[in-house]
Design a protein around this motif. Structure first.
Motif, PDB file in Angstrom:
ATOM      1  N   GLN A  71       0.851  -1.458  -0.001  1.00 39.77           N
ATOM      2  CA  GLN A  71       0.143   0.118   0.002  1.00 39.77           C
ATOM      3  C   GLN A  71       0.926   1.357   0.055  1.00 39.77           C
ATOM      4  O   GLN A  71       0.328   2.313   0.300  1.00 39.77           O
ATOM      5  CB  GLN A  71      -0.829  -0.054   1.251  1.00 39.77           C
ATOM      6  CG  GLN A  71      -1.936  -1.254   1.204  1.00 39.77           C
ATOM      7  CD  GLN A  71      -2.887  -0.963   0.123  1.00 39.77           C
ATOM      8  OE1 GLN A  71      -3.319   0.147  -0.335  1.00 39.77           O
ATOM      9  NE2 GLN A  71      -3.026  -2.067  -0.805  1.00 39.77           N
ATOM     10  N   SER A  72       2.162   1.400  -0.286  1.00 36.60           N
ATOM     11  CA  SER A  72       2.958   2.167  -0.257  1.00 36.60           C
ATOM     12  C   SER A  72       2.538   3.212  -1.356  1.00 36.60           C
ATOM     13  O   SER A  72       2.666   2.966  -2.383  1.00 36.60           O
ATOM     14  CB  SER A  72       4.377   1.951  -0.636  1.00 36.60           C
ATOM     15  OG  SER A  72       5.223   3.061  -0.870  1.00 36.60           O
ATOM     16  N   GLU A  73       2.268   4.332  -1.174  1.00 32.18           N
ATOM     17  CA  GLU A  73       2.126   5.474  -2.007  1.00 32.18           C
ATOM     18  C   GLU A  73       3.221   5.818  -2.878  1.00 32.18           C
ATOM     19  O   GLU A  73       2.934   6.315  -4.064  1.00 32.18           O
ATOM     20  CB  GLU A  73       1.551   6.734  -1.128  1.00 32.18           C
ATOM     21  CG  GLU A  73       0.326   6.859  -0.394  1.00 32.18           C
ATOM     22  CD  GLU A  73       0.195   8.051   0.470  1.00 32.18           C
ATOM     23  OE1 GLU A  73       0.898   8.895   0.207  1.00 32.18           O
ATOM     24  OE2 GLU A  73      -1.065   7.823   0.917  1.00 32.18           O
ATOM     25  N   GLU A  74       4.431   5.702  -2.162  1.00 32.17           N
ATOM     26  CA  GLU A  74       5.573   6.018  -3.134  1.00 32.17           C
ATOM     27  C   GLU A  74       5.828   4.924  -4.104  1.00 32.17           C
ATOM     28  O   GLU A  74       6.248   5.325  -5.325  1.00 32.17           O
ATOM     29  CB  GLU A  74       7.020   5.987  -2.153  1.00 32.17           C
ATOM     30  CG  GLU A  74       6.712   7.129  -1.152  1.00 32.17           C
ATOM     31  CD  GLU A  74       6.064   6.907  -0.044  1.00 32.17           C
ATOM     32  OE1 GLU A  74       5.533   7.826   0.591  1.00 32.17           O
ATOM     33  OE2 GLU A  74       5.753   5.665   0.245  1.00 32.17           O
ATOM     34  N   VAL A  75       5.476   3.607  -3.932  1.00 30.34           N
ATOM     35  CA  VAL A  75       5.647   2.578  -4.856  1.00 30.34           C
ATOM     36  C   VAL A  75       4.549   2.723  -5.919  1.00 30.34           C
ATOM     37  O   VAL A  75       4.888   2.671  -7.232  1.00 30.34           O
ATOM     38  CB  VAL A  75       5.752   1.374  -4.052  1.00 30.34           C
ATOM     39  CG1 VAL A  75       5.380   0.159  -5.223  1.00 30.34           C
ATOM     40  CG2 VAL A  75       6.846   1.152  -3.174  1.00 30.34           C
ATOM     41  N   ALA A  76       3.521   3.213  -5.756  1.00 34.03           N
ATOM     42  CA  ALA A  76       2.381   3.196  -6.360  1.00 34.03           C
ATOM     43  C   ALA A  76       2.784   4.778  -7.504  1.00 34.03           C
ATOM     44  O   ALA A  76       2.247   4.416  -8.512  1.00 34.03           O
ATOM     45  CB  ALA A  76       1.133   3.669  -5.683  1.00 34.03           C
ATOM     46  N   ALA A  77       3.281   5.378  -6.864  1.00 32.08           N
ATOM     47  CA  ALA A  77       3.701   6.830  -7.772  1.00 32.08           C
ATOM     48  C   ALA A  77       4.486   6.262  -8.777  1.00 32.08           C
ATOM     49  O   ALA A  77       4.561   6.687  -9.861  1.00 32.08           O
ATOM     50  CB  ALA A  77       4.138   7.898  -6.799  1.00 32.08           C
ATOM     51  N   LEU A  78       5.566   5.308  -8.316  1.00 28.54           N
ATOM     52  CA  LEU A  78       6.491   4.993  -9.423  1.00 28.54           C
ATOM     53  C   LEU A  78       5.918   3.985 -10.441  1.00 28.54           C
ATOM     54  O   LEU A  78       6.409   3.990 -11.445  1.00 28.54           O
ATOM     55  CB  LEU A  78       7.581   4.233  -8.605  1.00 28.54           C
ATOM     56  CG  LEU A  78       8.728   3.451  -9.323  1.00 28.54           C
ATOM     57  CD1 LEU A  78       9.375   4.247 -10.224  1.00 28.54           C
ATOM     58  CD2 LEU A  78       9.701   2.522  -8.530  1.00 28.54           C
ATOM     59  N   ALA A  79       4.983   3.155  -9.912  1.00 34.30           N
ATOM     60  CA  ALA A  79       4.253   2.327 -10.854  1.00 34.30           C
ATOM     61  C   ALA A  79       3.688   3.156 -11.869  1.00 34.30           C
ATOM     62  O   ALA A  79       3.558   2.851 -13.207  1.00 34.30           O
ATOM     63  CB  ALA A  79       3.296   1.735 -10.016  1.00 34.30           C
ATOM     64  N   LEU A  80       3.005   4.316 -11.688  1.00 33.02           N
ATOM     65  CA  LEU A  80       2.331   5.166 -12.550  1.00 33.02           C
ATOM     66  C   LEU A  80       3.443   5.946 -13.524  1.00 33.02           C
ATOM     67  O   LEU A  80       3.094   5.744 -14.807  1.00 33.02           O
ATOM     68  CB  LEU A  80       1.498   6.269 -11.865  1.00 33.02           C
ATOM     69  CG  LEU A  80       0.386   6.022 -11.132  1.00 33.02           C
ATOM     70  CD1 LEU A  80      -0.184   7.208 -10.479  1.00 33.02           C
ATOM     71  CD2 LEU A  80      -0.661   5.239 -12.195  1.00 33.02           C
ATOM     72  N   GLY A  81       4.630   6.188 -13.157  1.00 29.71           N
ATOM     73  CA  GLY A  81       5.576   6.672 -13.858  1.00 29.71           C
ATOM     74  C   GLY A  81       5.941   5.398 -14.951  1.00 29.71           C
ATOM     75  O   GLY A  81       6.344   5.896 -15.911  1.00 29.71           O
ATOM     76  N   LEU A  82       5.962   4.342 -14.323  1.00 28.27           N
ATOM     77  CA  LEU A  82       6.700   3.276 -15.323  1.00 28.27           C
ATOM     78  C   LEU A  82       5.466   3.093 -16.228  1.00 28.27           C
ATOM     79  O   LEU A  82       5.753   2.492 -17.510  1.00 28.27           O
ATOM     80  CB  LEU A  82       6.908   1.957 -14.266  1.00 28.27           C
ATOM     81  CG  LEU A  82       8.251   1.809 -13.673  1.00 28.27           C
ATOM     82  CD1 LEU A  82       8.220   0.746 -12.772  1.00 28.27           C
ATOM     83  CD2 LEU A  82       9.179   1.835 -14.623  1.00 28.27           C
ATOM     84  N   TRP A  83       4.243   3.094 -15.975  1.00 28.04           N
ATOM     85  CA  TRP A  83       3.237   3.039 -17.022  1.00 28.04           C
ATOM     86  C   TRP A  83       3.365   4.095 -18.018  1.00 28.04           C
ATOM     87  O   TRP A  83       3.129   3.759 -19.134  1.00 28.04           O
ATOM     88  CB  TRP A  83       1.764   2.985 -16.299  1.00 28.04           C
ATOM     89  CG  TRP A  83       0.794   2.387 -17.186  1.00 28.04           C
ATOM     90  CD1 TRP A  83       0.878   1.498 -18.050  1.00 28.04           C
ATOM     91  CD2 TRP A  83      -0.564   2.609 -16.874  1.00 28.04           C
ATOM     92  NE1 TRP A  83      -0.464   1.080 -18.523  1.00 28.04           N
ATOM     93  CE2 TRP A  83      -1.352   1.749 -17.666  1.00 28.04           C
ATOM     94  CE3 TRP A  83      -1.426   3.232 -16.017  1.00 28.04           C
ATOM     95  CZ2 TRP A  83      -2.600   1.650 -18.016  1.00 28.04           C
ATOM     96  CZ3 TRP A  83      -2.883   3.405 -16.109  1.00 28.04           C
ATOM     97  CH2 TRP A  83      -3.515   2.562 -17.022  1.00 28.04           C
ATOM     98  N   ASP A  84       3.567   5.179 -17.435  1.00 31.23           N
ATOM     99  CA  ASP A  84       3.708   6.393 -18.572  1.00 31.23           C
ATOM    100  C   ASP A  84       4.906   5.943 -19.340  1.00 31.23           C
ATOM    101  O   ASP A  84       5.055   6.408 -20.536  1.00 31.23           O
ATOM    102  CB  ASP A  84       4.075   7.645 -17.694  1.00 31.23           C
ATOM    103  CG  ASP A  84       2.929   8.149 -16.887  1.00 31.23           C
ATOM    104  OD1 ASP A  84       1.705   7.749 -17.225  1.00 31.23           O
ATOM    105  OD2 ASP A  84       3.018   9.072 -15.980  1.00 31.23           O
ATOM    106  N   ALA A  85       5.919   5.279 -19.106  1.00 31.36           N
ATOM    107  CA  ALA A  85       7.053   4.923 -19.879  1.00 31.36           C
ATOM    108  C   ALA A  85       6.869   3.594 -20.661  1.00 31.36           C
ATOM    109  O   ALA A  85       7.433   2.968 -20.927  1.00 31.36           O
ATOM    110  CB  ALA A  85       8.274   4.788 -18.812  1.00 31.36           C
ATOM    111  N   ARG A  86       5.699   3.128 -20.708  1.00 34.48           N
ATOM    112  CA  ARG A  86       5.294   2.007 -21.557  1.00 34.48           C
ATOM    113  C   ARG A  86       5.684   0.858 -20.749  1.00 34.48           C
ATOM    114  O   ARG A  86       6.137  -0.166 -21.532  1.00 34.48           O
ATOM    115  CB  ARG A  86       5.632   2.317 -23.111  1.00 34.48           C
ATOM    116  CG  ARG A  86       5.038   3.365 -23.540  1.00 34.48           C
ATOM    117  CD  ARG A  86       5.479   3.520 -25.126  1.00 34.48           C
ATOM    118  NE  ARG A  86       4.946   5.145 -25.601  1.00 34.48           N
ATOM    119  CZ  ARG A  86       3.920   4.998 -26.646  1.00 34.48           C
ATOM    120  NH1 ARG A  86       3.320   3.656 -26.878  1.00 34.48           N
ATOM    121  NH2 ARG A  86       3.454   6.026 -26.911  1.00 34.48           N
ATOM    122  N   MET A  87       5.470   0.557 -19.705  1.00 31.57           N
ATOM    123  CA  MET A  87       5.687  -0.470 -18.946  1.00 31.57           C
ATOM    124  C   MET A  87       4.283  -1.113 -18.290  1.00 31.57           C
ATOM    125  O   MET A  87       3.891  -1.012 -17.265  1.00 31.57           O
ATOM    126  CB  MET A  87       6.615  -0.345 -17.906  1.00 31.57           C
ATOM    127  CG  MET A  87       8.107  -0.145 -18.482  1.00 31.57           C
ATOM    128  SD  MET A  87       8.954  -1.540 -19.149  1.00 31.57           S
ATOM    129  CE  MET A  87       9.270  -2.497 -17.764  1.00 31.57           C
TER     130      MET A  87
END
Length: 581
Positions: A220-236
């Protein structure tokens, strides 16, 4: 060397430093009024004179002398203010090494100074001495405890945004966070920072691995979730699994809203709408939630719901913005409300919404909508003049005006005039391949098919990565049942450049239909229509359904297409040809 963190100090600020020193010097005199004990300050007239000369040297451009005098004075007076002044003198002179000397001296004299250590860290990064930042990073984190430490860890990647060697920076941050990576309290945030650094370095797989390790510590880490969104933006796309873990708990509305925006950007509109509705339910006072929901409702052909949502957004956002420049969100809301009013045949209301927009950077969009309203009232010449009279403050303004006029003419089916505008524009901008592409599309509309093909081949030669040109030429050949093997090569090339693009998939499906491969055509067109419901795709899908004797389904698709865009040429021609009302 980019060390211009701080602008030059004004003369008044220079003498403010002297005022500080004067107040220190005079502290003993003030103390005398309160009791018999008097302790003379170490800052006597000699040091005061030294500071004065140092400030005057800085004012006169003699940074070397100013720096030496100020650093010496800081050491004598043991003053944080004077150490900082010495650092700033060096930074203003773009002398990173001197700035680092002063910052280190300050940090050594005041071991608990967060500001001093922060200066050391930032200067080392600016000097590209990345490997030397491990200890300053650890000291920076040592000043923060509990939740504050997590915040400090999360901020680390911001320091390295301008670092020239991002890979080394990622390795250095990971080394500095060694003790935090395995800590249950800070591990998720630490891995998120490491992942963000890897993402900045272009190591997508490494960033995803870091995100997964952080999620393993705290899903439930907000920091990990924010990174996940960034990775999704990078087409992951693999990162979406981590986003879903966050959504399974009780994420902040802002996170859910960010996810909704990304879903909308990926054309997953129905999923985005579900998330937006959840946001407005959980946080009805979050204004941006109503904007996203209203925008999705408008795109989903729900004008009444969109109008209600957008008015809620404006009611919450507008009062706070009355005395400030309108932001893009408010402009977007007014533009959509204007379009809804236009669709509901309320031109005066549509114009009233446009009049509420006060944004210099959006003047072309606003005038474009006003022009569209004039054209619908039969005032096409006046509408074109409105666009042409717009000032050209930036080099790209001329192009934007051309595009707006061409779009206006297309919407009003004045294809010959659009072709002529584009011909004039290309004489002005002969190397602009997007204008050449648009002229090719206009040529097709007025029956100049050989010229269309010639122009599209010119675009392909100049821009071999421009998928629209491959798709347009391939579709044109397939639609006319000409040179189908060549059409297939062109469309496949377009798909290679833009995989899963629903309009290119539509072209491929239509090619399969022309080639007699009805089941392949049906499968591909169904995929395209599910990805992007569109009137033209509905026309093609309906015709294939008709050909395989699934006529009720065909009629249903055409009705849906008519609801989306009753004026679509392909849809209307298909229904006429097959004798459907």
């Amino acid at each position: 060397m980019g060390l211009d963190y701080y602008g030059p100090m004004s003369l008044s600020k220079h003498f403010a430093i002297l005022a500080i020193v004067t107040s220190i010097s005079c502290s003993s005199a003030l103390a005398a009024d309160k009791g018999p004990t008097v302790s003379n300050s170490a800052l006597g007239s000699e040091l005061f004179y030294q500071l004065l000369v140092g400030e005057l040297s800085a004012q006169n451009g003699d940074a070397g002398s100013a720096f030496s005098l100020m650093l010496d004075a800081a050491r004598k007076a043991n003053s944080e203010q004077l150490y900082e002044r010495a650092v700033n003198i060096a930074l203003n002179a773009r002398n990173g090494e001197s700035a680092l000397i002063a910052a280190k001296a300050w940090s050594q004299s005041f071991a608990g100074s967060v500001a001093a250590n922060r200066y050391v860290l930032q200067i080392l990064i600016a000097l590209n001495r990345i490997s030397d930042t491990v200890d300053p990073i650890r000291r920076d984190l040592s000043f923060a405890k509990g939740a504050a430490r997590i915040g400090a860890i999360t901020l680390l990647p911001r320091y390295f945004v301008r670092a020239s060697d991002k890979k080394q920076a990622a390795t250095t941050v990971e080394l500095a966070l060694t003790s935090d990576l395995s800590n249950k309290a800070t591990g998720a945030a630490a891995w998120a920072s490491v992942g963000t650094m890897r993402l900045l370095a272009g190591d997508l797989d490494g960033a995803l691995n870091a995100a997964r390790r952080g999620a393993a510590i705290n899903p439930q880490s907000e920091e990990v979730a924010a990174l996940a969104l960034g990775l999704w933006d990078a087409r992951m796309p693999e990162a979406e699994e981590l986003v879903q873990k966050q959504l399974a708990g009780k994420p902040k509305p802002e996170f859910r809203l960010a996810y909704a925006r990304r879903l909308a950007g990926a054309d997953r509109l129905s999923e985005a709408y579900v998330q937006a509705q959840q946001v407005t339910k959980e946080a009805p006072t979050l204004a941006d939630g109503w904007l996203v929901q209203g925008t999705l409702e408008y795109q989903g052909k729900k004008p009444d719901a969109a109008e209600a949502s957008l008015k809620k957004f404006i009611a919450q956002r507008a009062p706070a913005a009355q005395d400030a420049p309108q932001d893009a969100a408010l402009v977007q809301a007014y533009l959509i409300l204007s379009q809804i009013a236009e669709q509901m045949q309320h031109p005066d209301e549509a114009l009233a919404y446009l009049q509420k927009i006060d944004s210099a950077q959006d003047i072309l969009r606003v005038q474009g909508r006003k022009a569209a309203l004039l054209a619908k009232q039969g005032k096409l010449d006046e509408a074109r003049a409105l666009l042409r009279d717009l000032p050209e403050k930036q080099p790209e303004d001329a192009r934007l005006k051309i595009n707006a006029e061409v779009q206006l003419l297309r919407e009003n089916r004045q294809f010959t005039q659009a072709y002529e505008v584009l011909a004039d524009a290309i004489r002005r901008f002969p190397d602009d391949m997007e204008l050449v592409y648009e002229k090719a599309m206009a040529a097709e509309k007025i029956g100049k098919l050989p010229e269309m093909e010639q122009l599209l081949r010119k675009v392909i030669a100049a821009r071999p990565d421009y998928q629209h040109a491959y798709n347009a030429l391939g579709y044109s050949l397939a639609d006319r049942n000409l040179r189908l093997p060549e059409a297939r090569e062109l469309i496949n090339k377009a798909l290679e450049l833009a995989p899963q693009d629903p309009f290119i998939m539509d072209s491929l499906g239509w090619l399969e239909f022309r080639s007699g491969n009805l089941q392949d055509a049906l499968r591909i067109l169904n995929q395209a229509y599910q990805a992007r419901p569109d009137a033209e795709i509905a026309a093609h899908l309906g015709e294939v359904l008709w050909a395989v004797n699934r006529r009720q389904e065909a009629i249903a698709r055409w009705k849906e297409g008519t609801t989306m865009n009753p004026d679509n040429d392909t849809l209307q021609e298909t229904m006429r040809r097959l004798n459907r009302p």
